[in-house]
Design a protein around this motif. Structure first.
Motif, PDB file in Angstrom:
ATOM      1  N   PRO A 476       2.336   7.114   1.948  1.00 56.37           N
ATOM      2  CA  PRO A 476       2.268   7.069   3.093  1.00 56.37           C
ATOM      3  C   PRO A 476       1.187   6.523   3.819  1.00 56.37           C
ATOM      4  O   PRO A 476      -0.368   6.289   2.755  1.00 56.37           O
ATOM      5  N   TYR A 477       0.396   5.809   4.856  1.00 55.64           N
ATOM      6  CA  TYR A 477      -1.248   6.355   5.217  1.00 55.64           C
ATOM      7  C   TYR A 477      -1.256   4.859   4.849  1.00 55.64           C
ATOM      8  O   TYR A 477      -2.575   5.072   4.559  1.00 55.64           O
ATOM      9  N   GLY A 478      -0.649   3.461   3.778  1.00 53.34           N
ATOM     10  CA  GLY A 478      -1.175   2.890   3.685  1.00 53.34           C
ATOM     11  C   GLY A 478      -1.271   3.156   1.957  1.00 53.34           C
ATOM     12  O   GLY A 478      -2.638   1.694   1.572  1.00 53.34           O
ATOM     13  N   GLN A 479      -1.005   3.469   1.322  1.00 50.08           N
ATOM     14  CA  GLN A 479      -1.573   3.803   0.053  1.00 50.08           C
ATOM     15  C   GLN A 479      -1.418   3.110  -1.146  1.00 50.08           C
ATOM     16  O   GLN A 479      -2.341   2.978  -1.703  1.00 50.08           O
ATOM     17  N   ASP A 480      -0.013   2.312  -1.184  1.00 53.24           N
ATOM     18  CA  ASP A 480       0.275   1.323  -2.032  1.00 53.24           C
ATOM     19  C   ASP A 480      -0.644   0.084  -1.923  1.00 53.24           C
ATOM     20  O   ASP A 480      -1.297  -0.332  -2.895  1.00 53.24           O
ATOM     21  N   GLU A 481      -1.774  -0.128  -0.282  1.00 54.50           N
ATOM     22  CA  GLU A 481      -2.248  -1.273  -0.637  1.00 54.50           C
ATOM     23  C   GLU A 481      -3.996  -0.968  -0.658  1.00 54.50           C
ATOM     24  O   GLU A 481      -4.454  -1.625  -1.627  1.00 54.50           O
ATOM     25  N   LEU A 482      -3.821   0.476  -0.627  1.00 56.83           N
ATOM     26  CA  LEU A 482      -5.475   1.151  -0.801  1.00 56.83           C
ATOM     27  C   LEU A 482      -5.431   1.207  -2.831  1.00 56.83           C
ATOM     28  O   LEU A 482      -6.565   1.199  -3.273  1.00 56.83           O
ATOM     29  N   ILE A 483      -4.357   1.876  -3.186  1.00 60.67           N
ATOM     30  CA  ILE A 483      -4.534   1.796  -4.238  1.00 60.67           C
ATOM     31  C   ILE A 483      -4.267   0.696  -5.785  1.00 60.67           C
ATOM     32  O   ILE A 483      -5.492  -0.352  -6.767  1.00 60.67           O
ATOM     33  N   ARG A 484      -3.523  -0.554  -4.580  1.00 60.25           N
ATOM     34  CA  ARG A 484      -3.715  -1.816  -5.155  1.00 60.25           C
ATOM     35  C   ARG A 484      -5.170  -2.398  -5.377  1.00 60.25           C
ATOM     36  O   ARG A 484      -6.001  -3.008  -6.519  1.00 60.25           O
ATOM     37  N   ARG A 485      -6.433  -2.561  -3.851  1.00 53.24           N
ATOM     38  CA  ARG A 485      -7.293  -2.795  -4.110  1.00 53.24           C
ATOM     39  C   ARG A 485      -7.895  -1.962  -4.937  1.00 53.24           C
ATOM     40  O   ARG A 485      -9.263  -2.389  -5.620  1.00 53.24           O
ATOM     41  N   VAL A 486      -8.018  -1.265  -5.486  1.00 55.09           N
ATOM     42  CA  VAL A 486      -9.141  -0.372  -6.166  1.00 55.09           C
ATOM     43  C   VAL A 486      -8.514  -0.454  -7.046  1.00 55.09           C
ATOM     44  O   VAL A 486      -9.722  -1.137  -8.199  1.00 55.09           O
ATOM     45  N   ALA A 487      -7.413  -0.641  -7.699  1.00 52.43           N
ATOM     46  CA  ALA A 487      -7.188  -0.941  -8.941  1.00 52.43           C
ATOM     47  C   ALA A 487      -7.619  -2.046  -9.398  1.00 52.43           C
ATOM     48  O   ALA A 487      -8.385  -2.871 -10.418  1.00 52.43           O
ATOM     49  N   ALA A 488      -7.815  -3.311  -8.614  1.00 49.46           N
ATOM     50  CA  ALA A 488      -8.404  -5.002  -8.401  1.00 49.46           C
ATOM     51  C   ALA A 488      -9.684  -4.085  -8.456  1.00 49.46           C
ATOM     52  O   ALA A 488     -10.671  -5.167  -9.602  1.00 49.46           O
ATOM     53  N   ALA A 489     -10.436  -3.474  -7.991  1.00 48.99           N
ATOM     54  CA  ALA A 489     -12.030  -3.547  -8.288  1.00 48.99           C
ATOM     55  C   ALA A 489     -12.551  -1.982  -9.232  1.00 48.99           C
ATOM     56  O   ALA A 489     -13.894  -3.055  -9.933  1.00 48.99           O
ATOM     57  N   ASN A 490     -11.414  -1.889  -9.985  1.00 48.53           N
ATOM     58  CA  ASN A 490     -11.976  -1.303 -11.118  1.00 48.53           C
ATOM     59  C   ASN A 490     -10.753  -0.913 -12.038  1.00 48.53           C
ATOM     60  O   ASN A 490      -9.521  -0.346 -11.447  1.00 48.53           O
ATOM     61  N   PRO A 491     -10.211  -1.503 -13.116  1.00 45.88           N
ATOM     62  CA  PRO A 491      -9.469  -1.614 -14.078  1.00 45.88           C
ATOM     63  C   PRO A 491      -8.731  -0.150 -14.730  1.00 45.88           C
ATOM     64  O   PRO A 491      -7.773   0.001 -15.710  1.00 45.88           O
ATOM     65  N   ARG A 492      -9.630   0.490 -14.720  1.00 42.25           N
ATOM     66  CA  ARG A 492      -9.966   1.990 -15.202  1.00 42.25           C
ATOM     67  C   ARG A 492      -9.736   2.894 -13.945  1.00 42.25           C
ATOM     68  O   ARG A 492     -10.124   4.095 -13.609  1.00 42.25           O
ATOM     69  N   THR A 493      -8.716   2.645 -13.037  1.00 39.65           N
ATOM     70  CA  THR A 493      -8.027   3.303 -12.045  1.00 39.65           C
ATOM     71  C   THR A 493      -7.434   4.596 -12.575  1.00 39.65           C
ATOM     72  O   THR A 493      -6.234   3.733 -12.785  1.00 39.65           O
ATOM     73  N   ILE A 494      -6.634   5.969 -11.849  1.00 36.65           N
ATOM     74  CA  ILE A 494      -6.238   6.068 -12.796  1.00 36.65           C
ATOM     75  C   ILE A 494      -5.538   6.872 -10.971  1.00 36.65           C
ATOM     76  O   ILE A 494      -6.612   7.095 -10.619  1.00 36.65           O
ATOM     77  N   VAL A 495      -4.116   7.034 -10.962  1.00 40.37           N
ATOM     78  CA  VAL A 495      -3.500   7.760  -9.929  1.00 40.37           C
ATOM     79  C   VAL A 495      -3.056   8.992 -10.293  1.00 40.37           C
ATOM     80  O   VAL A 495      -2.513   8.734 -10.950  1.00 40.37           O
ATOM     81  N   VAL A 496      -3.410   9.488  -9.435  1.00 38.26           N
ATOM     82  CA  VAL A 496      -3.061  11.203  -9.611  1.00 38.26           C
ATOM     83  C   VAL A 496      -2.038  11.468  -7.787  1.00 38.26           C
ATOM     84  O   VAL A 496      -2.517  11.660  -7.399  1.00 38.26           O
ATOM     85  N   LEU A 497      -0.632  11.290  -8.830  1.00 35.52           N
ATOM     86  CA  LEU A 497      -0.419  11.802  -6.998  1.00 35.52           C
ATOM     87  C   LEU A 497       0.154  13.986  -6.865  1.00 35.52           C
ATOM     88  O   LEU A 497       0.158  14.077  -7.872  1.00 35.52           O
TER      89      LEU A 497
END
Ligand code: BGC
Length: 731
Positions: A476-497
Motif C-alpha cells: 500500500p501507500y505507493g511503496q512500489d514506486e518508492l522502492i523503484r525510485r530509491v533503487a534507481a538512486a542507490n544500487p545498494r538498496t535493501i528492502v525489508v518487509l
C-alpha cells in the motif's frame, strides 16, 4: 500414619492418608475436591456433586468480557481468560473492550505466529509458549486464547499473521510445542478457531462447504495434533458455519470429531459472541459461552438454558457434562491448589523474543552478497519507510498488546551502528503521504552508501488485521514506486518487509539486490533485524507460506467468488486439497518465492540419501537419512525438509506433501547425518469410504532439500503392505 476412608458421594469411597492427629482433623474437614493428592476425575465428581443448578450454570457462561463468575461457597475463584496469542493482552472491561488503563498489565510482545512458523523450530515454539505461560500466571490468567491453528487458505485472509502458515504438518508441530510449554505452567491453552476459519469477510456467518478429505487432510490436522499430542485443555469454536451449522455448536465437529473420534476431555468455548442458538449450544458440544454483554444472564447458555433444563427440554446430563469439562480443566491446571506465581518481562523472556525473531527472519534475495553489511566499510545508511519507526504491538484486533517496550527497525539499526556511521531516517511513504516524501527519501538514498527501505503492511484495517480481509496483495501507500525510485538512486538498496502475509514484488524485485521478510518481529524485532543485517546472526527462517507472483495465481482466485469470498453467504472450497504449495505444484505455476524457501549467508549441501524401512507397529514406517554439510564460511542453521509423493494412489493426491523437517545448526565445514522418521500417517491420505487414514502399499518417492522447489535428493520407497489408521487411533 493412618488411612481414612471418607465418603463424599453416595456410593463413592475415597482413600485419604493423614499424617498426624491435627492434620487428620483438618483433612477430614477438607472436601475431597480440594485435595491435590486425589485423582482429577474423583475431584471433579466430588465437586460436581456439591453444586447447585445456579452454581453449575455460572461455569458455562461469561460474567464479564473475559471471566466466568466465582463460586465463593465452594472456593472456586473467578476464572480469567486472555488473548493471546503473541503475549498476554492488556486488561479490558469488565463490560467493554476498552482498556482499563492499568499500569501493571503489560507483557512481553513476541513475534507474531506466522513468524514463529517461519522458524520451523519446535524449540523456538517451546521457548515462546514458556513466555506466554509464565506471564499468564503473573497476570492471573487461567486460560490463554491461543495459539491460532487455522491454515492460510488465501493470503488475503486478514488474520494470516495470527496463524502458522499454509501447511498442516508445520502448523501441527509448532502448535504442539507451544501448547505443551504454556500448559506446563498450569495455564490452559485454548486453540482457535475450530474450524475452517479462513477469512474475515462475513466471518460471523459464512457457510463453508468442503469435501471430507480436504477437511481431514488440510484443516483439521493441527487441531488433531493439539488434542492428541499436546493434550490441549480448551478449544474455541469458529465464528463461521461449516456445512450449514455454526462451528461454536456444530454437532459433527464438536460431538462427532473432537470429542467422539479424538476423545477430547477438555472444554469447548465459543468465540466471542459466536453462539446463536440455545438448543444447539445445549446439545451440540459447546461447554462455555463467551463474548456476551450485560445482562450476562440473558444469553443462550444462561437463563434460556436454565429454563429449558427446568422444563425438561434438555437433560441435566447435558449441563453436567459441560460442568464436568470446565471443572476438569480447572482442577487439572491446579486452579484450586495454588500455582506458581509466574514472572513478567524477565531478561529471559526478552531473550526468547529476540531469539524467535532471529530465527524467523527470511532472507529472500541476496545478489552479490549484498548482505550482511560490514559496518567497517560503511560511512552512512539511509533508513527509509514508515515501518522503520512504526510500533506494531498495539494493533491487529484481539492480538493487541501493551508491550513493555518495542524496538523498532530504526531503533535497532541505530543501537547497532549508530555510533559508527551516519544513519538518516526519512519516512518515504505513509498513509496520506505524497510525492515530496518520495523525493526526500530518494535524496537521502542518493547521499548514503546503502539504503534500507523498511516497508510492507501494518495492522490497520484491510491489511494484517482482524475484521476484514485484504483487497489485494499489493504494497500500500505507493511503496512500489518508492522502492523503484530509491533503487534507481542507490544500487545498494535493501528492502525489508514487515508483514504477516505475502505481498507482490513484481514491480521492483528485479531492481534491488536484497530482500528480507521480517514479519512483525515482537518487542525485540529491531534488535534482531539489525543483528541479521550486520551479520551477527546468520538468517535461517524459511517461508511457512507460498509468496505468489500475483493474486491471480492463488488457488482461491481460480475458483471465482464461489470459492472466495462466497456467494449468497456460502463458500465452496473448490481447490480442495490444493492449498498453498500443493496448488502451485499441481498447476505448474511458478511462485515468486516457494513454500519452505529461505537463504543463508552460508551454503549447504545435501548428500547420501538412504531410506531405512521400519516396523509399522513398533516405530516409524521408514526413516529418511541423509548428510547435510555447511559448505560455506559462516556458521548457520538449515531447515531440511522431507516431502512425500505417492506414485499411483487410488485417490488423487497432491504432487508432494511436507511430512518431516529438521533444523540443523552447523559450523563451517561441519557435516552431520540427519534422520527424519516417518510414521504411517506420513504416507496416508484420508479415505472417506473407510473413514480412516490409509497408507497404501506401493511406490513412494521421498524427496529432501531446502525448499518445496529445491529438492536435490530423492529416493524410492516401497511400502510393503497397506496400513489403515482409524480416525480415533494413534498416528
Ligand atoms: C476473536 C478471538 C478472540 C476473541 C476475544 C474474537 O473476536 O475471533 O480470536 O480470542 O475475540 O478477544
Amino acid at each position: 500414619m493412618r488411612t481414612l476412608i471418607r465418603r463424599c458421594l453416595p456410593g463413592l469411597s475415597i482413600l485419604v492418608v493423614a499424617a498426624t492427629g491435627g492434620a487428620r482433623a483438618a483433612d477430614a474437614a477438607r472436601p475431597l475436591y480440594l485435595d491435590p493428592g486425589q485423582p482429577v476425575g474423583a475431584r471433579v465428581e466430588d465437586l460436581l456433586g456439591r453444586m447447585t443448578l445456579d452454581e453449575k450454570l455460572a461455569l458455562v457462561h461469561a460474567d464479564s468480557k473475559f471471566t466466568t463468575a466465582a463460586i465463593p461457597r465452594l472456593g472456586i475463584p473467578r476464572r480469567w481468560m486472555s488473548d493471546g496469542p503473541h503475549g498476554v493482552r492488556e486488561d479490558v472491561g469488565p463490560d467493554t473492550f476498552v482498556p482499563e488503563g492499568k499500569t501493571d498489565d503489560f507483557s512481553t510482545y513476541l513475534p507474531v505466529a506466522i513468524a514463529l512458523a517461519a522458524t520451523w523450530d519446535p524449540a523456538a515454539a517451546r521457548a515462546y509458549g514458556d513466555v506466554i505461560g509464565e506471564e499468564a500466571r503473573k497476570r492471573g490468567k487461567d486460560i490463554m486464547l491461543g495459539p491460532g491453528v487455522n491454515i492460510m487458505r488465501t493470503p488475503l485472509g486478514g488474520r494470516s499473521f495470527e496463524f502458522m502458515g499454509e501447511d498442516p504438518l508445520l502448523a501441527a508441530r509448532l502448535d504442539v510445542s507451544y501448547i505443551r510449554a504454556v500448559q506446563a505452567h498450569d495455564v490452559a491453552s485454548c486453540i482457535k478457531h475450530f474450524a475452517a476459519n479462513n477469512q474475515e469477510t462475513q466471518r460471523g456467518s459464512i457457510d463453508v462447504e468442503m469435501d471430507e478429505r480436504t477437511l481431514r487432510e488440510i484443516y483439521l490436522p493441527a487441531f488433531e495434533a493439539a488434542v492428541k499430542d499436546a493434550h490441549v485443555w480448551a478449544v474455541m469454536g469458529a465464528y463461521n458455519q461449516l456445512r450449514g451449522e455454526h462451528c461454536c455448536h456444530n454437532a459433527d465437529l464438536l460431538n462427532g470429531i473432537l470429542k467422539g473420534e479424538w476423545g477430547f476431555p477438555g472444554l469447548v468455548m465459543s468465540d466471542w459472541n459466536g453462539t446463536h442458538d440455545t438448543r444447539q449450544a445445549a446439545l451440540n458440544g459447546l461447554d462455555l459461552e463467551m463474548g456476551t454483554n450485560r445482562p450476562y444472564d440473558d444469553y443462550y447458555l444462561a437463563r434460556p438454558f436454565r429454563e429449558g433444563l427446568e422444563k425438561g427440554v434438555y437433560p441435566m446430563a447435558a449441563l453436567d457434562d459441560k460442568v464436568r469439562r470446565n471443572l476438569r480443566v480447572m482442577i487439572a491446571t491446579h486452579v484450586l491448589d495454588g500455582r506458581p506465581e509466574g514472572a513478567i518481562n524477565t531478561p529471559a523472556h526478552q531473550a526468547a523474543a529476540r531469539r524467535v525473531e532471529e530465527e524467523a527472519i527470511v532472507l529472500l534475495k541476496n545478489d552479490g552478497a549484498t548482505l550482511p553489511l560490514d559496518p567497517a566499510r560503511l560511512t552512512s545508511i539511509a533508513v527509509i519507510g514508515d515501518n522503520a519507526t512504526r510500533l506494531q504491538a498495539h494493533g491487529g484486533g484481539s492480538t493487541t498488546l501493551k508491550a513493555f517496550y518495542e524496538v523498532s527497525p530504526l531503533a535497532g539499526i541505530l543501537r547497532r551502528v549508530g555510533d559508527q556511521m551516519n544513519v538518516t531516517y526519512s519516512p518515504g511513504y505513509r498513509e496520506h503521504g505524497g510525492p515530496e516524501l518520495i523525493e526526500r527519501a530518494v535524496a537521502a538514498a542518493r547521499a548514503a552508501d546503502v539504503a534500507i527501505v523498511v516497508g510492507g503492511l501494518n495492522h490497520d484495517g484491510g491489511f494484517d488485521c482482524e475484521g476484514a480481509d485484504r483487497r489485494d496483495l499489493k504494497l500500500p501507500y505507493g511503496q512500489d514506486e518508492l522502492i523503484r525510485r530509491v533503487a534507481a538512486a542507490n544500487p545498494r538498496t535493501i528492502v525489508v518487509l514487515v508483514s504477516g502475509s505475502p505481498v507482490e514484488m513484481g514491480g521492483w524485485l528485479g531492481r534491488v539486490p536484497a530482500v528480507v521478510e521480517a514479519w512483525y518481529g515482537g518487542m525485540e524485532g529491531g534488535n534482531a533485524l539489525a543483528r541479521v543485517l550486520f551479520g551477527d546472526v546468520n538468517p535461517s527462517g524459511k517461508l511457512p507460506c507460498t509468496f505468489p507472483q500475483r493474486l491471480e495465481d492463488t488457488p482461491t482466485f481460480a475458483g471465482g467468488p464461489e470459492a472466495y469470498p462466497g456467494v449468497n453467504g456460502v463458500e465452496h472450497y473448490t481447490e480442495g486439497l490444493l492449498v498453498g504449495y500443493r496448488w502451485y505444484d499441481a498447476k505448474g505455476i511458478a511462485p515468486l518465492f516457494p513454500f519452505g524457501f529461505g537463504l543463508s549467508y552460508t551454503t549447504f549441501a545435501y548428500s547420501n540419501l538412504r531410506v531405512v524401512a521400519g516396523a509399522a507397529r513398533d516405530g516409524p514406517v521408514a526413516t529418511v537419512q541423509f548428510e547435510l554439510a555447511n559448505t560455506g564460511t559462516r556458521a548457520g542453521a538449515e531447515v531440511a525438509e522431507v516431502y512425500v509423493h505417492q506414485a499411483s494412489p487410488s485417490l488423487p493426491r497432491p504432487v508432494r506433501e511436507l511430512k518431516g523437517f529438521e533444523r540443523v545448526f552447523l559450523q563451517p565445514g561441519e557435516r552431520r547425518t540427519v534422520s527424519v522418521p516417518l510414521d504411517a500417517r506420513a504416507f496416508a491420505f484420508f479415505d472417506p469410504a473407510r473413514h480412516g487414514w490409509v497408507a497404501e502399499a506401493g511406490a513412494f518417492t521421498l524427496a529432501v532439500g531446502g525448499s518445496s522447489r529445491d529438492l536435490p535428493l530423492a529416493a524410492g520407497f516401497q511400502l510393503p503392505r497397506t496400513i489403515v489408521v482409524p480416525v480415533g487411533g494413534a498416528d
